[in-house]
Design an enzyme around this catalytic site. Sequence first.
Site, PDB file in Angstrom:
ATOM      1  CB  CYS A   1      -6.581  -0.370   5.362  1.00 46.32           C
ATOM      2  SG  CYS A   1      -4.749  -0.688   5.122  1.00 46.32           S
TER       3      CYS A   1
ATOM      4  CD  GLU B   1      -2.207   4.131   3.158  1.00 45.93           C
ATOM      5  OE1 GLU B   1      -3.384   4.398   3.281  1.00 45.93           O
ATOM      6  OE2 GLU B   1      -1.848   3.491   2.159  1.00 45.93           O
TER       7      GLU B   1
ATOM      8  CB  CYS C   1      -1.821   1.683   6.056  1.00 49.03           C
ATOM      9  SG  CYS C   1      -1.775   0.783   4.507  1.00 49.03           S
TER      10      CYS C   1
ATOM     11  CG  HIS D   1      -1.822  -0.864   1.169  1.00 47.17           C
ATOM     12  ND1 HIS D   1      -2.975  -1.080   1.924  1.00 47.17           N
ATOM     13  CD2 HIS D   1      -2.069  -2.159   0.419  1.00 47.17           C
ATOM     14  CE1 HIS D   1      -3.838  -2.052   1.615  1.00 47.17           C
ATOM     15  NE2 HIS D   1      -3.272  -2.748   0.716  1.00 47.17           N
TER      16      HIS D   1
END
Length: 167
Positions: free
Chosen positions: A91, A63, A94, A61
Amino acid sequence: MTDDTPQIIFDDAHFMKAALRQAEMAAEEGEVPVGAVAVMNGRIIARAYNQVEKLKDATAHAEILVITQASAALGDWRLDNVDIYVTKEPCAMCSGAMVNSRIRTVIYGMPDPRSGAAGSALDVTGFKGMLHNVEAKSGILEDDCKELFQSFFKKVRKDKQGTFPAL
């Protein structure tokens, strides 16, 4: 003696635009359009976008990648004075990584009421039992972030319609 050199002060919108540029790169590669930048002392120290499909890695991801880059840039896993700008609310994975790396603030464009973990569906960043809390701020260029997300998924749905044989 005073320095007459004008200082440029960047605001949240400036950094969110940089995150949006990362998200656009993700979309161009067929990735969910989430982009992130890490900022310290008014300077971008890391940039990333989702690369789950490209890297075949569920943890890739934006992040997570931007935290890894920021840690490498600073030579430390503790990112106490770092703020992360991201186009969509992080999420749980993260948000947990932000807590563990001691991010100061996460600033996100659009909330994710279904799986956002910075205050919407969950509040991992502000959970009182954690050793560290990450301040969360939302709504920066929210409409721009939503537009990019919606247009991406509209295109994905349209492309998928053409791949199924007619019954």
